[in-house]
Design a protein around this motif. Structure first.
Motif, PDB file in Angstrom:
ATOM      1  N   GLU A   1      -6.423  23.748  -0.222  1.00 15.42           N
ATOM      2  CA  GLU A   1      -6.994  22.498   0.260  1.00 15.42           C
ATOM      3  C   GLU A   1      -6.136  21.307  -0.165  1.00 15.42           C
ATOM      4  N   ILE A   2      -6.171  20.254   0.638  1.00 14.99           N
ATOM      5  CA  ILE A   2      -5.464  19.018   0.313  1.00 14.99           C
ATOM      6  C   ILE A   2      -6.374  18.169  -0.570  1.00 14.99           C
ATOM      7  N   GLY A   3      -5.938  17.929  -1.803  1.00  9.90           N
ATOM      8  CA  GLY A   3      -6.697  17.064  -2.695  1.00  9.90           C
ATOM      9  C   GLY A   3      -6.329  15.604  -2.454  1.00  9.90           C
ATOM     10  N   ILE A   4      -7.310  14.725  -2.479  1.00  6.67           N
ATOM     11  CA  ILE A   4      -7.073  13.294  -2.286  1.00  6.67           C
ATOM     12  C   ILE A   4      -7.500  12.571  -3.556  1.00  6.67           C
ATOM     13  N   PHE A   5      -6.525  11.949  -4.253  1.00  3.87           N
ATOM     14  CA  PHE A   5      -6.801  11.306  -5.532  1.00  3.87           C
ATOM     15  C   PHE A   5      -6.530   9.808  -5.458  1.00  3.87           C
ATOM     16  N   LEU A   6      -7.494   9.056  -5.971  1.00  6.16           N
ATOM     17  CA  LEU A   6      -7.352   7.625  -6.178  1.00  6.16           C
ATOM     18  C   LEU A   6      -7.508   7.380  -7.684  1.00  6.16           C
ATOM     19  N   ARG A   7      -7.258   6.155  -8.117  1.00  8.78           N
ATOM     20  CA  ARG A   7      -7.454   5.843  -9.525  1.00  8.78           C
ATOM     21  C   ARG A   7      -8.896   6.151  -9.941  1.00  8.78           C
TER      22      ARG A   7
ATOM     23  N   ALA B   1       0.489   0.946  -8.786  1.00  5.96           N
ATOM     24  CA  ALA B   1       1.657   1.002  -7.898  1.00  5.96           C
ATOM     25  C   ALA B   1       1.422   1.952  -6.730  1.00  5.96           C
ATOM     26  N   ILE B   2       0.585   2.966  -6.934  1.00  4.08           N
ATOM     27  CA  ILE B   2       0.270   3.954  -5.901  1.00  4.08           C
ATOM     28  C   ILE B   2      -1.222   3.871  -5.608  1.00  4.08           C
ATOM     29  N   ASP B   3      -1.570   3.905  -4.320  1.00  3.49           N
ATOM     30  CA  ASP B   3      -2.977   3.826  -3.925  1.00  3.49           C
ATOM     31  C   ASP B   3      -3.638   5.194  -3.814  1.00  3.49           C
ATOM     32  N   VAL B   4      -2.917   6.165  -3.224  1.00  4.83           N
ATOM     33  CA  VAL B   4      -3.489   7.499  -2.991  1.00  4.83           C
ATOM     34  C   VAL B   4      -2.413   8.551  -3.247  1.00  4.83           C
ATOM     35  N   VAL B   5      -2.825   9.649  -3.860  1.00  2.00           N
ATOM     36  CA  VAL B   5      -1.955  10.814  -4.021  1.00  2.00           C
ATOM     37  C   VAL B   5      -2.596  11.999  -3.311  1.00  2.00           C
ATOM     38  N   LEU B   6      -1.832  12.648  -2.440  1.00  2.04           N
ATOM     39  CA  LEU B   6      -2.271  13.877  -1.764  1.00  2.04           C
ATOM     40  C   LEU B   6      -1.702  15.050  -2.547  1.00  2.04           C
ATOM     41  N   ASP B   7      -2.580  15.930  -3.012  1.00  2.00           N
ATOM     42  CA  ASP B   7      -2.166  16.989  -3.935  1.00  2.00           C
ATOM     43  C   ASP B   7      -2.418  18.364  -3.331  1.00  2.00           C
ATOM     44  N   GLN B   8      -1.606  19.368  -3.769  1.00  2.00           N
ATOM     45  CA  GLN B   8      -1.797  20.723  -3.238  1.00  2.00           C
ATOM     46  C   GLN B   8      -2.043  21.783  -4.307  1.00  2.00           C
ATOM     47  N   ASN B   9      -2.449  21.369  -5.522  1.00  2.00           N
ATOM     48  CA  ASN B   9      -2.988  22.304  -6.503  1.00  2.00           C
ATOM     49  C   ASN B   9      -2.016  23.450  -6.835  1.00  2.00           C
ATOM     50  N   PRO B  10      -1.016  23.198  -7.692  1.00  2.00           N
ATOM     51  CA  PRO B  10      -0.037  24.241  -8.019  1.00  2.00           C
ATOM     52  C   PRO B  10      -0.660  25.491  -8.633  1.00  2.00           C
ATOM     53  N   ASP B  11      -1.685  25.336  -9.484  1.00  2.00           N
ATOM     54  CA  ASP B  11      -2.321  26.515 -10.081  1.00  2.00           C
ATOM     55  C   ASP B  11      -2.955  27.398  -9.010  1.00  2.00           C
ATOM     56  N   GLY B  12      -3.624  26.763  -8.043  1.00  2.00           N
ATOM     57  CA  GLY B  12      -4.232  27.531  -6.960  1.00  2.00           C
ATOM     58  C   GLY B  12      -3.192  28.232  -6.110  1.00  2.00           C
TER      59      GLY B  12
ATOM     60  N   ARG C   1       0.856  -1.183   0.000  1.00  3.25           N
ATOM     61  CA  ARG C   1       0.000   0.000   0.000  1.00  3.25           C
ATOM     62  C   ARG C   1       0.903   1.249   0.000  1.00  3.25           C
ATOM     63  N   VAL C   2       0.675   2.148  -0.957  1.00  2.00           N
ATOM     64  CA  VAL C   2       1.574   3.290  -1.171  1.00  2.00           C
ATOM     65  C   VAL C   2       0.784   4.591  -1.210  1.00  2.00           C
ATOM     66  N   ILE C   3       1.282   5.584  -0.475  1.00  2.00           N
ATOM     67  CA  ILE C   3       0.727   6.940  -0.518  1.00  2.00           C
ATOM     68  C   ILE C   3       1.846   7.896  -0.906  1.00  2.00           C
ATOM     69  N   ALA C   4       1.567   8.771  -1.863  1.00  2.00           N
ATOM     70  CA  ALA C   4       2.558   9.732  -2.347  1.00  2.00           C
ATOM     71  C   ALA C   4       1.931  11.122  -2.394  1.00  2.00           C
ATOM     72  N   HIS C   5       2.765  12.103  -2.723  1.00  5.95           N
ATOM     73  CA  HIS C   5       2.306  13.496  -2.810  1.00  5.95           C
ATOM     74  C   HIS C   5       2.417  14.017  -4.235  1.00  5.95           C
ATOM     75  N   GLU C   6       1.512  14.899  -4.591  1.00  9.81           N
ATOM     76  CA  GLU C   6       1.453  15.703  -5.814  1.00  9.81           C
ATOM     77  C   GLU C   6       1.034  14.886  -7.024  1.00  9.81           C
ATOM     78  N   LEU C   7      -0.031  15.356  -7.662  1.00 13.06           N
ATOM     79  CA  LEU C   7      -0.577  14.700  -8.848  1.00 13.06           C
ATOM     80  C   LEU C   7       0.222  15.164 -10.073  1.00 13.06           C
ATOM     81  N   THR C   8       1.259  14.408 -10.401  1.00 11.42           N
ATOM     82  CA  THR C   8       2.126  14.695 -11.542  1.00 11.42           C
ATOM     83  C   THR C   8       2.023  13.530 -12.531  1.00 11.42           C
ATOM     84  N   THR C   9       2.767  13.618 -13.608  1.00  6.95           N
ATOM     85  CA  THR C   9       2.729  12.526 -14.598  1.00  6.95           C
ATOM     86  C   THR C   9       3.120  11.183 -13.979  1.00  6.95           C
ATOM     87  N   PRO C  10       4.196  11.087 -13.192  1.00  6.58           N
ATOM     88  CA  PRO C  10       4.555   9.794 -12.597  1.00  6.58           C
ATOM     89  C   PRO C  10       3.536   9.281 -11.585  1.00  6.58           C
TER      90      PRO C  10
END
Length: 347
Positions: free
Chosen positions: A337-343, A300-311, A282-291
């Motif tokens: 806000e902290i964005g929470i992304f799953l597949r 390979a990744i379960d959840v990505v916590l994102d911080q919205n660079p445009d905002g 189970r893997v958690i990473a930061h920032e919704l980028t291409t990888p």
């Protein structure tokens, strides 16, 4: 306060009258200049709040002899999130210019505190109103921020804060909360406990240290059956992060979870996929980028916590505008806000 004052927009004359001071005193308080006793400044502040006074930013800009100049110092290297920030600045260039704000991006070597300090020291207040920096928490950077402030340049921190400096504002997420969120998610993913490894970029970065703080506190409070390995520093580099994950998988074949609170996620995904362990751990990473997007899609990744660079860039420019015009000694911005992304919810 008279009824007539309430019906129209309050002016500096109204503030002076309400506080019982001169226009010159109001001007000094609004612009943060010395020469005003604390008690008098408090009277002016109270009058401003009572009247709902706000300076017209467009009028202030028109009254200036030149445009505002804002410089963003963003780390270079293989950190895809930093590339996202730089791209967000570039997208705002034309819009900012139409508002008489000239924005510039300078890429600097990642984690090079001496280089950033030198760059800040070279700024001329005649050509730079505000500097926005992404930095580690090092004495030379704090000294350079304080020196820039004394020269009349407003400095803001982006993503990672320097609270013990003269920086005027911080734009970013609550990183302690982000770490707690990661702990809460991993704890629910692993109800039977097990080993969880932590990878950081650098614990000299306050955002990474705060994420670690929140993560460790969250696990200790709610999920004591999870055992922490690390943190191990990958310096936000793909190759270093990949090597760390490969070593972890060899040394801990029973590894159950992994939290990468920094960057280098292309290396993380590569190591997991190359070992055949993608989807088992189970893997958690930061920032919704291409990888990280690819990691979510591939499992390979379960959840990505994102911080919205445009905002973040939008709020940084708005705060820089306010600070440079001295409309508010502590610019108010919308929270990131902290964005929470799953597949399942990728956009």
């Amino acid at each position: 306060m008279s009824e007539d004052t309430l019906k129209r927009r309050a002016t500096v004359h109204d503030v002076a009258r309400e506080a019982g001071v001169s226009l010159a005193t109001v001007d000094r308080v609004l612009n943060g200049r010395p020469g005003v006793r604390a008690a008098t400044a408090q009277k002016v502040d109270e009058a401003i709040k009572s009247l709902g006074f706000a300076r017209d930013l467009n009028a202030s800009l028109m009254a200036r002899a030149r445009d505002l100049n804002v410089v963003f110092f963003i780390p270079d290297g293989s950190n895809e999130f930093m590339d996202s920030l730089a791209e967000a600045v570039n997208r705002r260039f034309s819009m900012a210019l139409s508002d008489r704000i000239h924005i510039e991006t300078r890429r600097i070597k990642a984690l090079d505190s001496a280089g950033l300090a030198q760059s800040l020291d070279s700024l001329d207040p005649r050509h730079c109103d505000c500097a926005v920096i992404v930095t580690s928490e090092e004495p030379e950077v704090i000294a350079a921020v304080d020196a820039a402030h004394r020269r009349g340049i407003a400095v803001m921190t982006l993503v990672s804060d320097l609270p013990h400096s003269a920086r005027r504002n911080f734009i970013g997420i609550d990183n302690v909360a982000a770490g707690r969120t990661a702990a809460s998610l991993l704890g629910r993913f692993l109800p039977n406990g097990g080993k969880v490894a932590i990878i950081a970029g650098s614990l000299h970065l306050r955002d990474h240290a705060e994420r670690l703080q929140g993560f460790e506190a969250g696990l200790a409070r709610e999920f004591p059956a999870l055992t922490i390995i690390g943190p191990l520093e990958g310096h936000d580099e793909r190759s270093e992060t990949q090597a760390i994950v490969e070593t972890l998988l060899r040394q801990h074949p029973d590894l159950a979870g992994l939290y990468n609170l920094g960057a280098g996620n292309a290396g993380l995904v590569s190591a997991l996929e190359g070992s055949g362990q993608a989807g088992r751990i189970r893997v958690i990473a930061h920032e919704l980028t291409t990888p990280t997007r690819a990691g979510l899609i591939g499992g390979a990744i379960d959840v990505v916590l994102d911080q919205n660079p445009d905002g973040e860039i939008r709020e940084a420019i708005a705060a820089a505008r306010a600070l440079a015009l001295a409309t508010d000694r502590s610019a108010v911005t919308d929270p990131i806000e902290i964005g929470i992304f799953l597949r399942d919810n990728l956009r």
